[in-house]
Design a protein around this motif. Structure first.
Motif, PDB file in Angstrom:
ATOM      1  N   ILE A 178      42.794  19.239   4.222  1.00  0.00           N
ATOM      2  CA  ILE A 178      41.631  19.791   3.525  1.00  0.00           C
ATOM      3  C   ILE A 178      40.605  18.687   3.271  1.00  0.00           C
ATOM      4  CG2 ILE A 178      40.837  20.886   1.383  1.00  0.00           C
ATOM      5  CD1 ILE A 178      43.642  22.250   1.285  1.00  0.00           C
ATOM      6  N   VAL A 182      36.756  18.953   4.533  1.00  0.00           N
ATOM      7  CA  VAL A 182      35.605  18.808   3.635  1.00  0.00           C
ATOM      8  C   VAL A 182      34.704  17.678   4.123  1.00  0.00           C
ATOM      9  CG1 VAL A 182      34.984  18.005   1.310  1.00  0.00           C
ATOM     10  CG2 VAL A 182      36.718  19.796   1.593  1.00  0.00           C
ATOM     11  N   ILE A 185      32.660  18.641   7.241  1.00  0.00           N
ATOM     12  CA  ILE A 185      31.542  19.540   6.939  1.00  0.00           C
ATOM     13  C   ILE A 185      30.395  18.743   6.324  1.00  0.00           C
ATOM     14  CG2 ILE A 185      30.809  21.528   5.567  1.00  0.00           C
ATOM     15  CD1 ILE A 185      33.655  22.626   5.860  1.00  0.00           C
ATOM     16  N   ALA A 186      30.735  17.883   5.324  1.00  0.00           N
ATOM     17  CA  ALA A 186      29.681  17.099   4.671  1.00  0.00           C
ATOM     18  C   ALA A 186      28.995  16.168   5.666  1.00  0.00           C
ATOM     19  CB  ALA A 186      30.270  16.297   3.509  1.00  0.00           C
ATOM     20  N   VAL A 216      39.265  24.737   5.616  1.00  0.00           N
ATOM     21  CA  VAL A 216      38.953  24.905   4.201  1.00  0.00           C
ATOM     22  C   VAL A 216      39.358  26.305   3.713  1.00  0.00           C
ATOM     23  CG1 VAL A 216      36.971  25.178   2.683  1.00  0.00           C
ATOM     24  CG2 VAL A 216      37.182  23.144   4.072  1.00  0.00           C
ATOM     25  N   LEU A 217      39.294  27.292   4.598  1.00  0.00           N
ATOM     26  CA  LEU A 217      39.623  28.659   4.187  1.00  0.00           C
ATOM     27  C   LEU A 217      41.097  28.999   4.372  1.00  0.00           C
ATOM     28  CD1 LEU A 217      36.503  30.528   5.579  1.00  0.00           C
ATOM     29  CD2 LEU A 217      37.121  30.267   3.182  1.00  0.00           C
ATOM     30  N   PRO A 220      44.390  26.228   2.112  1.00  0.00           N
ATOM     31  CA  PRO A 220      44.749  26.452   0.708  1.00  0.00           C
ATOM     32  C   PRO A 220      45.686  27.649   0.486  1.00  0.00           C
ATOM     33  CG  PRO A 220      42.439  25.903   0.861  1.00  0.00           C
ATOM     34  CD  PRO A 220      42.926  26.096   2.275  1.00  0.00           C
ATOM     35  N   PRO A 221      45.509  28.775   1.197  1.00  0.00           N
ATOM     36  CA  PRO A 221      46.513  29.838   1.027  1.00  0.00           C
ATOM     37  C   PRO A 221      47.923  29.384   1.400  1.00  0.00           C
ATOM     38  CG  PRO A 221      44.547  30.755   2.017  1.00  0.00           C
ATOM     39  CD  PRO A 221      44.355  29.266   1.976  1.00  0.00           C
ATOM     40  N   ALA A 224      49.150  27.394  -1.533  1.00  0.00           N
ATOM     41  CA  ALA A 224      49.560  28.283  -2.623  1.00  0.00           C
ATOM     42  C   ALA A 224      50.930  28.876  -2.322  1.00  0.00           C
ATOM     43  CB  ALA A 224      48.517  29.388  -2.817  1.00  0.00           C
ATOM     44  N   LEU A 254      51.218  35.922   3.586  1.00  0.00           N
ATOM     45  CA  LEU A 254      50.616  34.658   3.172  1.00  0.00           C
ATOM     46  C   LEU A 254      50.709  33.629   4.285  1.00  0.00           C
ATOM     47  CD1 LEU A 254      51.847  34.296  -0.523  1.00  0.00           C
ATOM     48  CD2 LEU A 254      49.685  35.203   0.320  1.00  0.00           C
TER      49      LEU A 254
END
Lengths: 556, 195
Positions: A178, A182, A185-186, A216-217, A220-221, A224, A254
């Motif tokens: 992640i 990030v 992208i930046a 990024v999308l 994270p799932p 989790a 998931l």
């Protein structure tokens, strides 16, 4: 801040030889995107060898029916670690590594947007790999499969430390991934050279941008879900334990909500590299850049809505099945657009069959084949017939090896001169390509047949009377043929580092900014930040009488 | 360290730090989206032990008031910083920290009651499992936000919230708004719909 090897140019390196500890310290503490990129690539290559050895052991056990070379438990551990390794510690790191090295160079930036975050991203990824592999030292590697279906991961069924290492390792490496997403992208949004509008970025950069959006999308799932597994195992929570109100089915949703975007995370940068290599070695601009760009976006979005095609056999409702079949079939449209545009780029071009182009052509042929079986699997009735069989194994190895691996080899052969200042040996590269291609076809071609004949995936052995023997034997021979191609690659990479022909700045006569600086580039990449007016800045430089921006402007 | 043309988008949304923060927050949306989707999937699935009706709506509303108020104060603080009014910045910023801390106190009181009076832990049943996970991860994010705000306050008071650090307060305020926004969803799903 920088140590003795600030200047990376070949002459300086030959003249002064600091002890190896200086290099080691330099690489461990570096925040330079190029060195971090190389760290990612080296990590991926080491894990590629490990995951490859695991694959060979699996194939060895399956050579004869009723063989008992590898006991069932170890077999389960091997295929779990093979899958986990190849996806998380080979595929993603090598693509993120190449992106790390080349995205800033291709957009005319001096580094990534957040160099220290970049370093954190690599070391978290690396630590994650170490945690997963620590399970071998602890005597209990995970044996739950790479998608770790519940309730197998519950304490009741996996009492040892293996599942904990697996979940923790992927959680930690996910943080690194992640961070990388990030950062990309930046960097791509914020640090492009003057004049390089978002519609003028090199295509590899564009695919890295959308892969990062998916990271990024979708990661994270997974994080989790992994946390939920760990809560179940250590705090007595009930997420995935059906006996106490949890749901094993939920884990599947998931995991695959992550898992399917993941395969596009692994393929989009591959598409990007193919889209760099084919134009340069066809001496033409990429055909239909705008359509290719839109197709990339389309794949990134559609990929978020196809995950349940991994679950057609668990008994979902009919509307769910039809919906997910339709969305999965939809992916073939943007992918087909890409395929035809690559072919159209080649058509009428002055094609040079150097090693990067050879791998790119191998990609085109094999990836179409894997894509077609993907279309078959998206159709629910066919999926019911062959789900969880060797047909599926054949399908995803064809797209991941034929797609991601061939494209990555195309990219590595294309960019190696830039990274080292030396050319790879073309003869070795061509041997490597043909051995890999033949071995690959022999390994995974027969698996389609054994799958259709009903051989389930993940069985550690099989009875002799099913007609599966010959296909397994051919597959194992194919794997043994593939193995030396990887040895050739490593020999070539290591040997050419010292004995390769000097490359110069732009050995392929390519057009993107990474070829405008020295090979390898200095720590600051560019003496002065380049100004860009078209998608092929170096072409404009070489042909001031006939620059690209004259023509791109017509459509813009 | 990057050349001057990057200065031109110092106040725009394409400034790398802003893009980075936004991307990170999108990843956080995906994370909490997953937790909340799981919570919704398990609403009404609890058969034994305490059910969601043991939750105290008045306490949750009190916490919500603190948190919504903190979103306003952090906005005022950021605004004051941009107008170069350090006194007002410190005041509003400190008030935000206090409101955030009060929210955590309310959560602590709520959890104490749930554990001691109702015997509800993460291991009790599927409600306890999902409830503590969702609310706990939100509280953890809030705690991180408080630490970040303390760091920003320290930087400002020692005169270091200038130059390339100046954007820090704005980014932390974005994070804070995000944590607040997540709570609105948690409150709606856990305390209104699921209760």
């Amino acid at each position: 801040m920088q140590s003795a090897i600030v200047d990376n140019s070949t002459e300086t390196r030959m003249a002064t030889k600091p002890p190896w500890t200086v290099y080691l310290h330099d690489y461990i503490t570096t925040v330079d995107h190029k060195k971090i990129g190389i760290l990612y690539i080296l990590m991926a290559l080491v894990f590629l060898v490990i995951g490859g050895v695991e694959a060979i052991l699996i194939r060895w056990q399956l050579f004869w029916p009723r063989a008992d070379i590898i006991p069932p438990k170890l077999f389960n551990q091997l295929f779990t670690m093979h899958g986990t390794t190849m996806v998380f510690f080979v595929g993603m790191p090598i693509l993120i590594g190449l992106g790390n090295y080349f995205v800033p160079l291709m957009i005319g930036a001096r580094d990534m947007a957040f160099p220290r975050l970049n370093s954190l991203g690599f070391w978290a990824t690396f630590l994650g790999g170490m945690i997963v592999y620590f399970s071998f030292l602890a005597g209990d590697p995970p044996d739950v499969g790479w998608f770790a279906y519940a309730p197998l991961t519950e304490k009741t069924f996996s009492r040892g430390i293996g599942t904990d290492c697996w979940a923790t390792g992927l959680l930690v490496s996910g943080v690194g991934t992640i961070a990388g997403g990030v950062n990309f992208i930046a960097t791509i949004v914020g640090l492009r050279a003057p004049g390089m509008t978002i519609g003028k970025v090199p295509f590899f950069v564009w695919t890295i941008l959308w892969t990062s959006a998916q990271i990024v999308l979708a990661i994270p799932p997974l994080s989790a879900a992994l946390i939920m597994v760990l809560l179940d195992r250590h705090l007595g929570a009930h997420f995935f334990d059906p006996q106490t109100g949890g749901s094993a089915y939920l884990w599947q949703h998931l995991f695959w909500f992550f898992g399917h975007p993941e395969v596009y995370i692994l393929i989009l940068p591959a598409f990007g590299m193919i889209s760099e290599v084919i134009p340069v070695f066809s001496r033409k601009v990429l055909f239909g850049y705008e359509f290719m760009a839109a197709a990339t976006m389309g794949i990134a979005f559609i990929s978020l809505g196809v995950w349940a095609h991994h679950m057609f056999t668990v008994g979902m409702s009919r509307p769910m099945e039809i919906g997910f079949a339709a969305s999965s079939l939809l992916v073939s449209i943007p992918t087909g657009i890409k395929m035809f545009n690559w072919l159209a780029t080649m058509q009428g071009g002055k094609i040079r069959m150097d090693s990067p182009m050879l791998f790119a052509c191998g990609f085109l042929g094999v990836f179409v084949f894997g894509g077609l079986t993907g279309v078959m699997l998206a159709a629910v009735p066919i999926d019911w017939q062959v789900s969880d069989s060797y047909f599926v194994v054949a399908h995803f190895h064809t797209v991941l090896i034929g797609g991601t691996l061939f494209a990555t080899f195309a990219g590595l052969h294309y960019w190696y001169p830039k990274m080292t200042g030396r050319m790879l040996n073309e003869r070795l590269a061509k041997w490597q390509f043909w051995i890999l291609l033949i071995g690959f076809l022999l390994t995974f071609g027969p698996m389609h047949i054994s799958g259709i004949l009903g051989m389930p995936r993940r069985i550690y052995t099989y009875p002799p009377d099913r007609g599966w023997d010959i296909w397994n034997q051919v597959a194992t021979i194919g794997a043994l043929i593939q193995a030396p191609s990887f040895v050739l690659f490593l020999v070539n990479v290591i040997g050419s580092r010292w004995w390769g022909k000097p490359a110069g700045n732009n050995p392929w006569n390519a057009w993107t900014l990474e070829w405008a600086t020295s090979s390898p580039p200095p720590a600051y990449n560019f003496n002065e930040v380049p100004v860009v007016r078209s998608r092929r800045p170096l072409w404009d430089l070489q042909h001031p009488e006939d620059p690209d921006w004259k023509y791109e402007g017509e459509h813009a | 360290m990057n050349s001057s043309h990057h200065a031109e988008h110092a106040n725009s949304l394409t400034e790398p730090h802003r893009v980075g923060m936004l991307s990170f927050l999108v990843s956080e949306v995906a994370f909490f989206g997953t937790l909340l989707a799981v919570y919704i999937a398990y609403i009404g699935q609890t058969t034994t032990g305490p059910k969601p009706d043991v939750l105290s709506l008045p306490l949750a509303i009190l916490g919500t008031v603190f948190l919504v108020a903190s979103s306003f104060t952090v906005h005022f603080a950021d605004h004051a910083l941009k107008l170069a009014k350090p006194f007002w910045f410190r005041g509003w910023w400190l008030l935000t920290i206090i409101f955030g801390a009060m929210f955590l106190v309310v959560t602590a009181i709520e959890w104490k009651g749930l554990i001691e009076e109702h015997g509800l832990t993460i291991a009790t049943n599927i409600f306890g499992t999902t409830y503590y996970t969702v609310v706990g991860f939100h509280a953890a994010h809030l705690t991180v936000g408080l630490l970040a705000m303390l760091i920003i306050l320290g930087l400002e008071c020692s005169g270091q919230l200038t130059g390339k650090n100046a954007i820090g307060a704005e980014l932390v305020s974005w994070y804070w708004h995000f944590v607040d926004g997540v709570w609105i969803f948690v409150f709606t799903i856990v305390y209104l719909i699921g209760r």
